[in-house]
Motif scaffolding. Sequence first.
Motif, PDB file in Angstrom:
ATOM      1  N   ASP A 346      12.946  -3.910 -10.898  1.00  0.00           N
ATOM      2  CA  ASP A 346      12.406  -4.392  -9.917  1.00  0.00           C
ATOM      3  C   ASP A 346      12.461  -3.099  -9.173  1.00  0.00           C
ATOM      4  O   ASP A 346      12.591  -1.848  -8.539  1.00  0.00           O
ATOM      5  N   GLY A 347      10.424  -3.373  -8.876  1.00  0.00           N
ATOM      6  CA  GLY A 347       9.908  -2.281  -7.960  1.00  0.00           C
ATOM      7  C   GLY A 347      10.445  -1.961  -6.982  1.00  0.00           C
ATOM      8  O   GLY A 347      10.185  -1.097  -6.501  1.00  0.00           O
ATOM      9  N   ASP A 348      10.603  -3.072  -6.521  1.00  0.00           N
ATOM     10  CA  ASP A 348      10.873  -3.466  -4.539  1.00  0.00           C
ATOM     11  C   ASP A 348      12.687  -2.913  -4.712  1.00  0.00           C
ATOM     12  O   ASP A 348      12.645  -1.268  -3.827  1.00  0.00           O
ATOM     13  N   ALA A 349      13.390  -2.835  -5.428  1.00  0.00           N
ATOM     14  CA  ALA A 349      14.523  -2.609  -5.792  1.00  0.00           C
ATOM     15  C   ALA A 349      14.911  -0.318  -5.800  1.00  0.00           C
ATOM     16  O   ALA A 349      15.301  -0.434  -5.281  1.00  0.00           O
ATOM     17  N   PHE A 350      13.339  -0.372  -6.862  1.00  0.00           N
ATOM     18  CA  PHE A 350      13.718   0.869  -7.510  1.00  0.00           C
ATOM     19  C   PHE A 350      12.764   1.519  -5.846  1.00  0.00           C
ATOM     20  O   PHE A 350      13.525   2.347  -5.673  1.00  0.00           O
ATOM     21  N   ARG A 351      12.027   1.127  -5.094  1.00  0.00           N
ATOM     22  CA  ARG A 351      11.347   1.984  -3.803  1.00  0.00           C
ATOM     23  C   ARG A 351      12.172   1.859  -2.806  1.00  0.00           C
ATOM     24  O   ARG A 351      12.416   3.074  -2.018  1.00  0.00           O
ATOM     25  N   ASN A 352      13.153   0.558  -2.600  1.00  0.00           N
ATOM     26  CA  ASN A 352      14.249   0.932  -1.510  1.00  0.00           C
ATOM     27  C   ASN A 352      15.176   2.162  -1.640  1.00  0.00           C
ATOM     28  O   ASN A 352      15.799   2.451  -0.550  1.00  0.00           O
ATOM     29  N   ALA A 353      15.800   2.295  -3.160  1.00  0.00           N
ATOM     30  CA  ALA A 353      16.571   2.800  -3.187  1.00  0.00           C
ATOM     31  C   ALA A 353      16.090   4.917  -3.450  1.00  0.00           C
ATOM     32  O   ALA A 353      17.290   5.781  -4.004  1.00  0.00           O
ATOM     33  N   VAL A 354      14.678   5.100  -3.461  1.00  0.00           N
ATOM     34  CA  VAL A 354      14.409   6.573  -3.381  1.00  0.00           C
ATOM     35  C   VAL A 354      14.840   7.269  -2.808  1.00  0.00           C
ATOM     36  O   VAL A 354      15.537   8.250  -2.977  1.00  0.00           O
ATOM     37  N   GLY A 355      14.939   7.068  -1.317  1.00  0.00           N
ATOM     38  CA  GLY A 355      16.032   8.027  -0.628  1.00  0.00           C
ATOM     39  C   GLY A 355      16.878   7.972  -0.409  1.00  0.00           C
ATOM     40  O   GLY A 355      16.958   9.474  -1.168  1.00  0.00           O
ATOM     41  N   LYS A 356      17.891   7.603  -1.604  1.00  0.00           N
ATOM     42  CA  LYS A 356      19.124   7.722  -1.306  1.00  0.00           C
ATOM     43  C   LYS A 356      19.663   8.337  -2.758  1.00  0.00           C
ATOM     44  O   LYS A 356      19.982   9.590  -2.875  1.00  0.00           O
ATOM     45  N   MET A 357      18.015   8.128  -3.438  1.00  0.00           N
ATOM     46  CA  MET A 357      18.119   9.462  -4.834  1.00  0.00           C
ATOM     47  C   MET A 357      17.957  10.509  -4.659  1.00  0.00           C
ATOM     48  O   MET A 357      18.508  11.023  -5.422  1.00  0.00           O
ATOM     49  N   THR A 358      17.009  10.654  -4.276  1.00  0.00           N
ATOM     50  CA  THR A 358      16.007  12.076  -3.274  1.00  0.00           C
ATOM     51  C   THR A 358      17.311  12.768  -3.179  1.00  0.00           C
ATOM     52  O   THR A 358      18.003  13.502  -3.055  1.00  0.00           O
ATOM     53  N   GLU A 359      18.585  12.078  -2.403  1.00  0.00           N
ATOM     54  CA  GLU A 359      19.039  12.374  -1.415  1.00  0.00           C
ATOM     55  C   GLU A 359      20.902  13.144  -2.685  1.00  0.00           C
ATOM     56  O   GLU A 359      21.136  14.072  -2.372  1.00  0.00           O
ATOM     57  N   ASP A 360      20.437  12.017  -3.227  1.00  0.00           N
ATOM     58  CA  ASP A 360      22.218  12.356  -4.217  1.00  0.00           C
ATOM     59  C   ASP A 360      21.427  13.138  -5.429  1.00  0.00           C
ATOM     60  O   ASP A 360      22.707  14.487  -5.498  1.00  0.00           O
ATOM     61  N   ALA A 361      20.316  13.732  -5.641  1.00  0.00           N
ATOM     62  CA  ALA A 361      19.431  14.641  -6.439  1.00  0.00           C
ATOM     63  C   ALA A 361      19.729  15.594  -5.910  1.00  0.00           C
ATOM     64  O   ALA A 361      20.187  16.758  -6.373  1.00  0.00           O
ATOM     65  N   PHE A 362      19.419  16.072  -4.220  1.00  0.00           N
ATOM     66  CA  PHE A 362      19.590  17.416  -4.406  1.00  0.00           C
ATOM     67  C   PHE A 362      21.170  17.478  -3.710  1.00  0.00           C
ATOM     68  O   PHE A 362      21.401  18.531  -4.177  1.00  0.00           O
ATOM     69  N   MET A 363      22.374  16.118  -3.699  1.00  0.00           N
ATOM     70  CA  MET A 363      23.205  17.031  -2.962  1.00  0.00           C
ATOM     71  C   MET A 363      23.686  17.509  -4.928  1.00  0.00           C
ATOM     72  O   MET A 363      24.877  18.282  -4.770  1.00  0.00           O
ATOM     73  N   SER A 364      23.599  17.160  -5.578  1.00  0.00           N
ATOM     74  CA  SER A 364      23.955  17.470  -7.174  1.00  0.00           C
ATOM     75  C   SER A 364      23.468  19.007  -7.526  1.00  0.00           C
ATOM     76  O   SER A 364      24.468  19.166  -8.251  1.00  0.00           O
ATOM     77  N   GLY A 365      22.640  19.827  -6.948  1.00  0.00           N
ATOM     78  CA  GLY A 365      22.309  21.255  -7.033  1.00  0.00           C
ATOM     79  C   GLY A 365      21.686  21.306  -8.250  1.00  0.00           C
ATOM     80  O   GLY A 365      21.284  22.186  -8.464  1.00  0.00           O
ATOM     81  N   SER A 366      21.083  19.979  -9.506  1.00  0.00           N
ATOM     82  CA  SER A 366      20.622  20.512 -10.227  1.00  0.00           C
ATOM     83  C   SER A 366      18.870  21.018 -10.096  1.00  0.00           C
ATOM     84  O   SER A 366      18.418  21.959 -10.860  1.00  0.00           O
TER      85      SER A 366
END
Length: 398
Positions: A346-366
């Motif tokens: 779902d587009g709205d669900a994805f857009r709402n999750a972008v902030g968390k995904m971005t933070e988690d991506a950076f936290m992974s170090g990759s």
Amino acid sequence: MEKFAGFRVPQTIFYGRHSFVNVGREAALRGKKVLIISDKVMDQLGYVSECRQFLQEHGVHSAVYLGVSSEPTDSYVSESLEMLEKENCDVIVSLGGGSCIDTAKAIAVLSTNGGSIGDYMGNGRIAGVEAVPHIAIPTTAGTGSEATDVTVITNTSNDVKMMIKQPAFMPDVAIADPMLTISSPKSVTAATGVDALSHAVEAYLSKKAHPMTDTIALSAMELIVDNLSPSYHNGENLDAREAMSLGAMQAGMAFANASVCLVHGMSRPIGALFPVPHGYSNAMLLPAVLEFSKENCVDRLADLGRIFEKDNRNLTNEEYAGIAVTSVKKLCTELGIPNLKGWGIDGDAFRNAVGKMTEDAFMSGSPANNPRVPTREELEALYLSCYDYQFSAGEKVK
């Protein structure tokens, strides 16, 4: 190289047609009772019973855990660890895709080192005791997990995919038998194949790459580029299947020692929040991430372009790098890889999750290993672009 590099692989590797038969002998060298970590599909295909037969021929008893049904979670780890201890098993055999192998890696370490799998995230806890012997047998040509000291387990309490990398998680034996991949549906062959390609490419582009990983990553890229399409269009093509099994394992060796980059950093948060298997999410992201990274890795990306375009050797590195990006897009289109919207997120669900995904991506170090490290704003924009990215149109990612 300005500093030394390391290179770790399993103690023993078997590959090629019918190498599966070696599981009995290798298990007998290491213990008396095996816990097989697999899933219901592998059981229905007869692979689990075949494995038990090979074990029995060498006097090894076995118990079976078939609870893996999706991306590996800490729940699977707890359940299978309980069975390992209840059945008094002293060897583990993982038989299936990366989810089965990663689950087995986790319990192999926890059984002798204690704690919960989350304790090992970010090296919060170091496995100093030798793990339970583990024989990893992939049934897809994709993750390369049979040859890595990495496990990825979803923490169900906070929806974070934990990437844990320590020497103790390395399987003792890897068995890559292409005969076990013949049953893979076309969609799985496609997604796991592009997943393997992303491993090889990211290992080659990584800031942590070194001569040993370069050699193996280049070999893996060539094997995969030359054989993924034939495997997809004709699943009975054993030559192509065999080359893909070898290429996927080599890609695993390469990224385990050079690390992955932005594709994987972005992929894991998607899989933690949405029902997208790891192989698919990597495949969905690879073209856009390569396009984003291109300006910072032209020379290396050109080497991938030369693998795709073998007939023309008179181009510049810039042109070959462009061919690499375009060819990956075409490959994804040919293989029917959907974008995230096409998968049904779902587009709205994805857009709402972008902030968390971005933070988690950076936290992974990759992402820090990527040739071009994005800012937070760039990574959020890249996530949004990937949602409905058109592989065939090849839209430009800024």
